[in-house]
Every structure is written in C-alpha cells, then in structure tokens.
Design a protein around this motif. Sequence first.
Motif, PDB file in Angstrom:
ATOM      1  N   ASN A 292       0.803  -1.249  -0.079  1.00  0.00           N
ATOM      2  CA  ASN A 292      -0.008   0.088  -0.009  1.00  0.00           C
ATOM      3  C   ASN A 292       0.784   1.332  -0.154  1.00  0.00           C
ATOM      4  N   ASP A 293       2.228   1.202   0.478  1.00  0.00           N
ATOM      5  CA  ASP A 293       3.126   2.256   0.214  1.00  0.00           C
ATOM      6  C   ASP A 293       3.029   2.791  -1.139  1.00  0.00           C
ATOM      7  N   MET A 294       3.125   1.765  -2.044  1.00  0.00           N
ATOM      8  CA  MET A 294       3.363   2.137  -3.279  1.00  0.00           C
ATOM      9  C   MET A 294       2.451   3.193  -3.827  1.00  0.00           C
ATOM     10  N   THR A 295       1.229   2.802  -3.719  1.00  0.00           N
ATOM     11  CA  THR A 295       0.167   3.990  -4.205  1.00  0.00           C
ATOM     12  C   THR A 295       0.240   5.260  -3.368  1.00  0.00           C
ATOM     13  N   THR A 296       0.457   5.049  -2.112  1.00  0.00           N
ATOM     14  CA  THR A 296       0.758   6.152  -1.286  1.00  0.00           C
ATOM     15  C   THR A 296       1.774   7.128  -1.579  1.00  0.00           C
ATOM     16  N   ILE A 297       2.788   6.589  -1.854  1.00  0.00           N
ATOM     17  CA  ILE A 297       4.031   7.435  -2.418  1.00  0.00           C
ATOM     18  C   ILE A 297       3.649   7.921  -3.734  1.00  0.00           C
ATOM     19  N   ILE A 298       3.152   7.004  -4.856  1.00  0.00           N
ATOM     20  CA  ILE A 298       3.011   7.637  -6.253  1.00  0.00           C
ATOM     21  C   ILE A 298       1.783   8.734  -5.892  1.00  0.00           C
ATOM     22  N   ASP A 299       0.933   8.719  -5.182  1.00  0.00           N
ATOM     23  CA  ASP A 299      -0.325   9.596  -4.966  1.00  0.00           C
ATOM     24  C   ASP A 299       0.297  10.915  -4.577  1.00  0.00           C
ATOM     25  N   TYR A 300       1.190  10.842  -3.360  1.00  0.00           N
ATOM     26  CA  TYR A 300       1.959  12.199  -2.721  1.00  0.00           C
ATOM     27  C   TYR A 300       2.783  12.717  -3.879  1.00  0.00           C
ATOM     28  N   ALA A 301       3.503  11.869  -4.579  1.00  0.00           N
ATOM     29  CA  ALA A 301       4.403  12.568  -5.671  1.00  0.00           C
ATOM     30  C   ALA A 301       3.593  13.359  -6.712  1.00  0.00           C
ATOM     31  N   LEU A 302       2.643  12.731  -7.241  1.00  0.00           N
ATOM     32  CA  LEU A 302       1.652  13.332  -8.229  1.00  0.00           C
ATOM     33  C   LEU A 302       0.872  14.753  -7.667  1.00  0.00           C
ATOM     34  N   LYS A 303       0.383  14.657  -6.424  1.00  0.00           N
ATOM     35  CA  LYS A 303      -0.444  15.944  -5.920  1.00  0.00           C
ATOM     36  C   LYS A 303       0.710  16.968  -5.553  1.00  0.00           C
ATOM     37  N   ASN A 304       1.797  16.591  -5.597  1.00  0.00           N
ATOM     38  CA  ASN A 304       2.873  17.565  -5.256  1.00  0.00           C
ATOM     39  C   ASN A 304       3.950  17.841  -6.610  1.00  0.00           C
ATOM     40  N   GLY A 305       3.357  17.548  -7.618  1.00  0.00           N
ATOM     41  CA  GLY A 305       4.048  17.940  -8.779  1.00  0.00           C
ATOM     42  C   GLY A 305       5.036  17.143  -9.521  1.00  0.00           C
ATOM     43  N   PHE A 306       5.482  15.962  -8.935  1.00  0.00           N
ATOM     44  CA  PHE A 306       6.276  15.036  -9.446  1.00  0.00           C
ATOM     45  C   PHE A 306       5.720  13.778 -10.058  1.00  0.00           C
ATOM     46  N   THR A 307       6.266  13.604 -11.253  1.00  0.00           N
ATOM     47  CA  THR A 307       5.913  12.383 -12.225  1.00  0.00           C
ATOM     48  C   THR A 307       6.479  11.038 -11.690  1.00  0.00           C
TER      49      THR A 307
END
Length: 398
Positions: A254-269
């Motif tokens: 579940n950390d994987m999507t947590t990290i990806i979501d956080y990255a995208l919401k903060n402008g990181f692809t």
Amino acid sequence: MYPFKIKTLLLASTMVLSMGTVTAQDGLVNSLKINASEKSAESFKFTDVINLANTSIKNQGSSGTCWSYSTNSYLESEMIRLGKQPVEISQVFSARNAYVEKGKNYVRMHGAVTLGDGGELHDVINMYKKYGAVPQEVYSGLNYGTTKNKFAEMAGITEAMLAAVVKNPNGELTPNWEKAYAAVIDSYLGQVPQNFTFKGKTYTPQSFAKEMIGINPDEYLEFASYSTEPYYKKTMMMVPDNWSFDLVYNVKMNDMTTIIDYALKNGFTVAWATDVSEKSFSWKNGVAYVPTKKYDEMSTVEKENMFNGPKEEPKVTEEMRQKAFDNYQTTDDHAMHIVGIAKDQLGKEYYVVKNSWGATNDYKGYLYVTKEFVKYKTTSFMVNKGGIPTDVLSKLGS
C-alpha cells in the motif's frame, strides 16, 4: 525490461522471444489486441484530476529499451518541474552505455547473467551519473538507414561475440575484446560524440547533463515491494534484467500507491516498471485493471466485454501480489511514465500513464491504469526524494 515476456502457450505459439533477441514491437502491440473492445473509448469517460507536464510521445521501435524511454521521459518532466526548457534526451545514448557496461558484467560473471537489451529504471540514472547525457538530435541511434530502432541483428552479433570471449580461447583475456565489443555497438548505433554543439553552444555529454538537464542523480530513489524481505530496507531487485544487481528500497504494497499519489499531488511524475502480459492490460483500449475472475473462468461474453466500461476489482493483498511474483505470473515486462490521475464516470481513480509505443492506441499513446493493478503488478518505480512522504522517508533513513 523487454517489450514483452511470454507467459502462456497461446502467446508462445504466436510470438517467439529469447532472452538474447528482440522481437518486433508490432508483434507485441498485436498480441495486446487479443481482448480489445472496438468501442471501449466510448464506454469510459475519463476526467483529469492531475495532469502533469510531459514531453511528446515516442516510439521505441523494435528494441527492448522501454526502461530508457520511460526514465528519460521522466527526466524530461523533471526538467519542466525544475523550471527548465525540456530537451528530448537521447534514449539510445543511455542504452548504448548500459550495453557496454552490461557486456563487461557479463564477461566478469562468466556469462551467468542476463544479457539482451532489457534494463531497469536505475540504469538510466546510473549511466547519466557516469556518462552524462546528450540530446536526441545529436545521437539518435539510427545509424543504418532505419527510421525506428531495430536492434535484433546487433543483439545477435554482440551476444555471439561475448559468448566467444567467455570461452576464453587464448587462456587469458586481452583488453581488446572491450574495444571490439564497443566498436560493434557503435557500428550500429553510431559513435558517441565527445563534443557537440547544441543551440549554438559546445558541450560534452557530462557538461550537457550538468548545465542543460541539471538533475542531481542522488535525489532519485527506486522502490519495490516484497513481503519476503524486511520493509524499509534496501534489498536486491529480484528480476533478471537487474544485471547491475542494484538494491532498491522495499516498502509495503500500500506504500506504493501512497508514494505515487503523494508525488503526483506535489508535482512530481513517476517512472514505473510493471507486468503488461495480463489479459486485463489492453494497449489498444488504453486501460489496465484487475478482474474479479481469472480469464479462463470467464464466459465468452465476459471476455468480449472486458473493456466495455469500468469494472469491479478485488482488493489486492500482499499475499496475492507476492504469490504472483513468485509464480512468474508477474514478470518484469515493461516500463512507462506515470504523469497524472484521472477519474472514470463512476468516480474511481486511475493513473495516467505515458507509454513509448507511439500514438497508436485509443488515447494517442497514453493509458489509464487502476490503483489495484499498480499494487498487484508493479515491479519497481522511481521518484525524486521531494515526491516522497516525510513519514516514509523517515522509515528509510533518508
């Protein structure tokens, strides 16, 4: 990662792939049309939630260079994020240098390691760090009359050459084999420029990487998820194309999507590697999800309607994920670039993913991937430190 890997007798009977050769990309795209629905795009209504800047769609052609195309696309988006004018980075330059290093490793390991032209996300960062980078217009890799990559002949020759070196016919290796091996690669892809002019200024690959691209390669972290290994520690990425034996951070599923979501919401692809051989992955329709039934348990109608609109999904567990990996049902097939989030007409979120197979599908080179699919089928992903939640970073000790 290769353009695809075969997991069923059906695919094996229609497409032949060995670890040392590259099969035409058209064969892959055609194979992924098996379950395509003609009116899929009319049945899905996607609305952008996050749409981060990225450069134009590319085509890797008949080459196993998805790892280079996806990660260089990722670096181009990083340039945009850093306020720079993006430059199309030569994907083949990264690949060429990785092939040279891979050949050295192959000989040191007496041939007991993966060859071929597959690779991993970290290979681009490692080659950037050691060799720098050049723009695509300076080093296209199209050195023998083709308009797209076509690497099979080169792969066959270099593999045969390295096999001869490993046999050590002289009883002692000479330093000449490395020069000869690099010369064969360069005869196909072109010699690497020591200096070049870009927009009126002269650069070396190292100075171009520093001045024009301007990323810090040490800021990029790569992740995987194995329930068999300690979490939040570095572990070996256990896939054949990790020829450099790089270590990655192991996080919970579940950390994987947590990290990806956080990255995208903060402008990181996010650079993303995954399995694409599931029948619930359709390149033509541009959708990937986890079905509630196994394909061989579906009725004919259910198979025909796999992509005729949003579908329910099971909740993926760490046990499901690890079992699929251990049984070779999840294989290290392909790498792409996650650039956003979208919702379907029912409100479910999908990741917007940029591919490198040209603009040949319903969404002109992009596809929509559910979060359950990402949890289930991700083999690795990479993101800048700034795009990682602070609580995860603290667990990593970074």
